[in-house]
Design a protein around this motif. Structure first.
Motif, PDB file in Angstrom:
ATOM      1  N   VAL A   3      -2.696 -11.201  -2.734  1.00  0.00           N
ATOM      2  CA  VAL A   3      -1.527 -10.745  -2.001  1.00  0.00           C
ATOM      3  C   VAL A   3      -0.359 -11.680  -2.269  1.00  0.00           C
ATOM      4  O   VAL A   3       0.722 -11.260  -2.645  1.00  0.00           O
TER       5      VAL A   3
ATOM      6  N   ALA B 107     -12.266  -1.015   6.348  1.00  0.00           N
ATOM      7  CA  ALA B 107     -11.974   0.024   7.334  1.00  0.00           C
ATOM      8  C   ALA B 107     -13.114   0.127   8.343  1.00  0.00           C
ATOM      9  O   ALA B 107     -12.888   0.237   9.547  1.00  0.00           O
TER      10      ALA B 107
ATOM     11  N   VAL C 286      -7.042   6.070  11.353  1.00  0.00           N
ATOM     12  CA  VAL C 286      -7.085   4.669  11.713  1.00  0.00           C
ATOM     13  C   VAL C 286      -6.573   3.792  10.595  1.00  0.00           C
ATOM     14  O   VAL C 286      -5.772   2.895  10.808  1.00  0.00           O
TER      15      VAL C 286
ATOM     16  N   ARG D 160       2.695  -0.754  10.140  1.00  0.00           N
ATOM     17  CA  ARG D 160       2.814  -0.663   8.683  1.00  0.00           C
ATOM     18  C   ARG D 160       1.632  -1.310   7.965  1.00  0.00           C
ATOM     19  O   ARG D 160       1.573  -1.294   6.742  1.00  0.00           O
ATOM     20  N   MET D 161       0.728  -1.884   8.700  1.00  0.00           N
ATOM     21  CA  MET D 161      -0.428  -2.532   8.071  1.00  0.00           C
ATOM     22  C   MET D 161      -1.420  -1.467   7.596  1.00  0.00           C
ATOM     23  O   MET D 161      -1.479  -0.371   8.140  1.00  0.00           O
ATOM     24  N   PRO D 162      -2.219  -1.804   6.609  1.00  0.00           N
ATOM     25  CA  PRO D 162      -3.155  -0.807   6.054  1.00  0.00           C
ATOM     26  C   PRO D 162      -4.170  -0.284   7.072  1.00  0.00           C
ATOM     27  O   PRO D 162      -4.632   0.835   6.931  1.00  0.00           O
ATOM     28  N   ALA D 163      -4.547  -1.082   8.062  1.00  0.00           N
ATOM     29  CA  ALA D 163      -5.443  -0.559   9.092  1.00  0.00           C
ATOM     30  C   ALA D 163      -4.707  -0.672  10.417  1.00  0.00           C
ATOM     31  O   ALA D 163      -4.084  -1.703  10.710  1.00  0.00           O
ATOM     32  N   TYR D 164      -4.759   0.409  11.206  1.00  0.00           N
ATOM     33  CA  TYR D 164      -3.938   0.411  12.408  1.00  0.00           C
ATOM     34  C   TYR D 164      -4.584   1.300  13.449  1.00  0.00           C
ATOM     35  O   TYR D 164      -5.157   2.343  13.123  1.00  0.00           O
TER      36      TYR D 164
ATOM     37  N   LEU E  84      -5.453  -6.366   7.919  1.00  0.00           N
ATOM     38  CA  LEU E  84      -5.000  -6.515   6.535  1.00  0.00           C
ATOM     39  C   LEU E  84      -6.101  -7.181   5.723  1.00  0.00           C
ATOM     40  O   LEU E  84      -6.406  -8.351   5.940  1.00  0.00           O
ATOM     41  N   PRO E  85      -6.743  -6.444   4.808  1.00  0.00           N
ATOM     42  CA  PRO E  85      -7.694  -7.103   3.926  1.00  0.00           C
ATOM     43  C   PRO E  85      -6.895  -7.845   2.859  1.00  0.00           C
ATOM     44  O   PRO E  85      -6.021  -7.253   2.223  1.00  0.00           O
TER      45      PRO E  85
ATOM     46  N   VAL F  54      -5.095   3.438   6.612  1.00  0.00           N
ATOM     47  CA  VAL F  54      -4.464   4.138   5.506  1.00  0.00           C
ATOM     48  C   VAL F  54      -4.659   3.316   4.253  1.00  0.00           C
ATOM     49  O   VAL F  54      -4.146   2.210   4.137  1.00  0.00           O
TER      50      VAL F  54
ATOM     51  N   PHE G  78     -13.067  -2.847  10.686  1.00  0.00           N
ATOM     52  CA  PHE G  78     -11.954  -2.708  11.621  1.00  0.00           C
ATOM     53  C   PHE G  78     -12.309  -1.704  12.718  1.00  0.00           C
ATOM     54  O   PHE G  78     -12.156  -1.978  13.913  1.00  0.00           O
TER      55      PHE G  78
END
Ligand code: HEM
Lengths: 332, 524
Positions: free
Chosen positions: B4, B508, A52, B139-143, B499-500, A54, B511
């Motif tokens: 960021v 995570a 879920v 491409r986002m950190p959580a998906y 996106l944090p 990364v 999410f």
């Protein structure tokens, strides 16, 4: 009661000492990076979650590019025997902690008041908060366990100096300290100092690990071999400081309110106030440096170490060498 | 903390190159702009923070005029030219020195330069809708991906979790954690407010101290003439001090069974402009509030009552506080000066070299075994002794100098203008000592005195409010977490990404929890 408290302190230090040896044993017999691996694993995303998310929360870098997986997740933890030694170390820490608590309670009963009215008691309480912070941390992240050798070492050194150099027999408070602000201000200062003690240990270990990663192999860096990943340690350092800094701020504010009550003015640049201010500014500098991408992480961590240095100056040099209105140390 | 979008202030190096040629004006503008950017950069702020910490150090190691001027004078006397050099660089006035002020003023200018753009962009962010989803959510950190998708239901789900939500067609953008930046700005503005409060304190505040001896004859009133030392803010006139008077009736000290002091209490009467007397009690930690000022008990001691009968038979009595040289035992030092002693009653004239003064040490409890010790054993008067040394000559006090001196003029003793006569004596209360010239000194007893400080500080309330805001802002800033979540429905396929925007290891989990909740509702 006073004598009982003194005996209990001996028990406390001895228990921490044996715990330290056990932690050390776990650390050195744990094989290459058992700790390092275990600790990295907790920090890295767990396999199920990788699907879920990364590298969520990989701070510092650009979150749009996922952080590379920190380390291959190896299934085996510390081997059975070393894990047993580690658990023994924790058990002893808890024994020491209970004796530590009893030392403080007995002291309070002997003096009929809150047991942090002079420097001896202050250091006793700071170490207690340090031990508390350590146990909380251990509960949340069991993998950091072998780092206990450094925490207990710091506790033993502080308690030893306290018992040998700063001991004062239990007695009533001097009239200037007779205020409920003692409970608020000093409790906050003790709490912040105790947590910052653990923060300092984490910061120092971060630097050692970073040094090791850069290929340094001389003394303190040689320890880096057994430590968790620098990134893990660094983040731990930040967490602990971010927790302690508002408490420290609160302690200073309460000190100012009390100063206005007892000494007429909320701020007079008394040496103790001055050094609290210096520590505050340095720790604020640490938090800023860490939030600034162009400042390297090791530089920021060095600032945290300097911050602890200023706390120590405030505790020892200012109490024992310089005289000011804060002369409650009661050390002859 | 993942910044960021690095704050604009951090991009120092992007300073435009200085233009060459075409006149002086643009060059100056460019230079100024570059300087400003440099000053408001985080690195400069960090360096200034460090300088501030380092600059404060000498203030804690060297005596400071603002804290204890006597210690500074002693230091200057004993250290000669080193002391003078240090003084030239304001090392005895560190916290009001030009260099210390320069550091914090630069820091605050830097802070303002940093805050104003941040405030502006934060307000914009608060007014604006959460930004549209990026093209490639994967491409986002959580998906996560799923099936289904009711945009409105998904938006409602996020709203319930106190996200700010914008729906654009088939995408939902949500953001949460604005309080982090609000807190951060609050924190920094509170710093500015504290500085302003401190300035108000120092401009409009005043304070004065006085050693007040018990008894109706020794009452003091709130005027500068009656203080032993005082400080007036730059905007305060002596006439602004509210008129009230305080009289010490009684002073009590209590001791534990082990002889440690447990409390000090001053019983006083005070009267305001209307002249009505009110009784009150002042203790350490419990000041008296009168007319917007606080009256504090900061110390205490004994004032020996010394009666001197000159060789013409005329008596005078001195009741002057002796200053404790040891607070714990109240071993105290002081003087009794009789500048107008020995006036010949026939001529009405005085030989100026016939003045008399006594330098004394008072021991509330003298050791009964070691009679040579000049240290008291206990602060209570259990075996009191007054040790006196008599001096004769010109005291140098006629020139309208304050009479409340605590030491004789050492220079006059050194130069022989004041001569010791007879040996030192230790007197018990009631004892007298006939001097060789036919005069006599008598130690009648003591009166307690209290050291009182009166202070008015109009800035303290602002500073307190600002400090509370500072702490609140700090907590929000350190513990707040800014994060964004996007959902995009594409046919019966749905994508979610998160996106944090700050260091947030629990993101995570949050999410996941949201995705699970959506699954449960059947919208994912
Ligand atoms: C009086 C001196 C200052 C003190 C004591 C101070 C203290 C602090 C503290 C304690 C924080 C919270 C820590 C954090 O959120 O990381 C913070 C955040 C911050 N400060 Fe300051 N500050 C000062 C001056 C400045 C100046 C002059 C600037 C700009 C040049 C600045 C820019 C920032 C920024 C950008 C943050 C947010 C960092 C982040 O969370 O990303 N500060 N400050």
């Amino acid at each position: 009661m006073g004598a009982l408290s003194n005996h209990l302190l001996v028990v406390t230090v001895l228990a921490y000492l044996v715990a330290m040896i056990a932690y050390a044993a776990e650390l050195s017999f744990g094989g290459r990076g058992a700790v390092a691996r275990a600790a990295t694993r907790t920090a890295a995303p767990t396999p199920e979650r990788v699907l879920v998310t990364v590298g969520a929360g990989g701070d510092g870098g650009d979150p749009a590019t996922p952080a590379p997986p920190a380390a291959p997740a190896t299934p085996e933890g510390p081997t059975g025997r070393t894990a047993l030694i580690g658990r023994f170390a924790v058990a002893l820490t808890v024994v020491g902690y209970a004796a530590h608590l009893a030392t403080i309670v007995a002291r309070g009963l002997a003096a009929h008041r809150v047991p942090w009215g002079n420097m001896y008691e202050f250091v006793l309480a700071v170490c207690f908060v340090g031990a508390t912070a350590w146990l909380v941390l251990l509960n949340r992240r069991p993998a950091v366990r072998p780092l206990g050798v450094f925490v207990t070492l710091a506790l033993i050194i502080m308690l030893f100096i306290d018992a040998v150099r700063l001991y004062t027999s239990a007695g009533p408070l001097m009239p200037a300290l007779n205020s409920y602000w003692l409970k608020i201000h000093v409790t906050a200062a003790v709490t912040a100092s105790g947590v910052l003690l653990v923060g300092f240990v984490a910061a120092a270990l971060t630097l050692i690990r970073l040094g090791y990663d850069q290929g340094k192999r001389s003394f303190p860096c040689s320890l880096g071999y057994r430590l968790p990943a620098a990134e893990t340690l660094e983040r731990l350092t930040f967490r602990v400081h971010a927790f302690a800094f508002p408490i420290w701020t609160f302690a200073i504010i309460c000190g100012a309110i009390w100063a206005r009550q007892a000494w007429t003015s909320y701020w007079t640049w008394d040496p103790k106030e001055t050094w609290s201010f210096i520590s505050w500014v340095i720790y604020a500098g640490y938090l800023h440096a860490r939030a600034t991408p162009s400042v390297k992480r090791w530089v920021a961590t060095c600032i945290a170490v300097v911050g602890w240095g200023t706390m120590m100056v405030n505790l020892f040099v200012i109490n024992l060498v310089v005289t000011g209105m804060h002369s409650y140390a009661g050390v002859k | 903390m993942a910044t960021v979008e690095a704050p604009a202030a951090d991009r120092v190096d992007s300073g435009a190159p200085l233009p060459r040629g075409n006149g002086f004006g643009p060059w100056v503008v460019a230079l100024a702009r570059r300087g400003w950017r440099q000053l408001t950069s985080m690195r400069t702020a960090l360096v200034l923070l460090f300088l501030l910490a380092v600059a404060a150090i000498p203030g804690s190691l060297l005596p400071q005029r603002s804290i204890k001027i006597e210690d500074v004078n002693t230091y200057l006397r004993t250290h000669g030219s080193l002391g003078r050099t240090l003084d030239r660089f304001y090392l005895f006035d560190v916290f009001s020195s030009p260099w210390f002020s320069a550091i914090y003023l630069l820091l605050f200018i830097s802070l303002v330069g940093c805050l104003v753009p941040r405030l502006r962009s934060h307000i914009t962010a608060l007014l604006r809708q959460p930004p549209d989803a990026p093209a490639r959510l994967s491409r986002m950190p959580a998906y996560a991906t799923g099936k289904g998708g009711d945009v409105e239901k998904l938006a409602a789900l996020l709203r319930k979790r106190r996200f700010r939500v914008a729906v654009r067609g088939t995408t939902v953008s949500a953001e949460k954690g604005y309080l982090k930046e609000s807190g951060n700005l609050l924190f920094h503005f509170a710093l500015l407010a504290i500085l302003i409060g401190v300035a108000v304190s120092s401009w409009y505040g005043w304070h004065g101290s006085r050693n007040i001896v018990a008894g109706p004859d020794n009452a003091f009133c709130n005027t500068l003439q009656q203080y032993d030392d005082y400080g007036l803010g730059a905007r305060v006139h002596p006439g602004d001090l509210p008129p009230f008077c305080v009289q010490l009736d009684r002073f009590d000290a209590t001791y534990s069974a082990k002889d440690q002091p447990t409390s000090y209490t001053a019983y006083v009467h005070y009267s305001g402009a209307d002249g009505v007397q009110h009784p009150a009690k002042i203790q350490v930690n419990h000041p008296l509030r009168v007319d917007g000022a606080g009256v504090y008990l900061l110390g205490h001691g004994y004032a020996p009552i010394i009666k001197y009968t000159d060789r013409f038979g005329r008596s005078q009595t001195s009741v002057l506080p002796f200053i404790p040289s040891n607070e714990a035992t109240l071993t105290s030092e002081g003087v009794a000066a009789f500048p107008d002693a020995n006036v010949d009653p026939k001529t009405g004239k005085q030989d100026p070299n016939d003045q008399i003064g006594f330098q004394g040490i008072y021991l509330p409890t003298m050791s009964s075994t070691d009679t040579h010790s000049a240290e008291s054993l206990h602060p209570q008067e259990r075996n009191p002794r007054l040790m006196l040394v008599a001096y004769k000559g010109n005291l140098g006090m006629d020139a309208g100098l304050a009479k409340s001196v605590y030491t004789l003029d050492q220079a006059r003793i050194a130069s022989g203008q004041l001569r010791q006569f007879d040996t030192t004596r230790a007197l018990k209360p009631g004892q007298s000592w006939p001097l060789p010239d036919g005069s006599k000194v008598e130690f009648l007893g003591t009166q307690p005195f209290a050291t009182m400080t009166v202070r008015h500080d109009p800035g303290e309330m602002y500073v307190l409010v600002a400090a509370v805001c500072l702490l609140g802002g700090l907590l929000l800033s350190l513990w707040g977490k800014r994060r964004r979540i996007w959902l995009r429905v594409d046919g019966d396929r749905i994508e979610a990404a998160g996106l944090p925007r700050t260091d947030y290891p629990g993101f995570a989990d949050e999410f996941d929890e949201i995705v699970q909740a959506a699954r449960k509702e059947g919208t994912f």
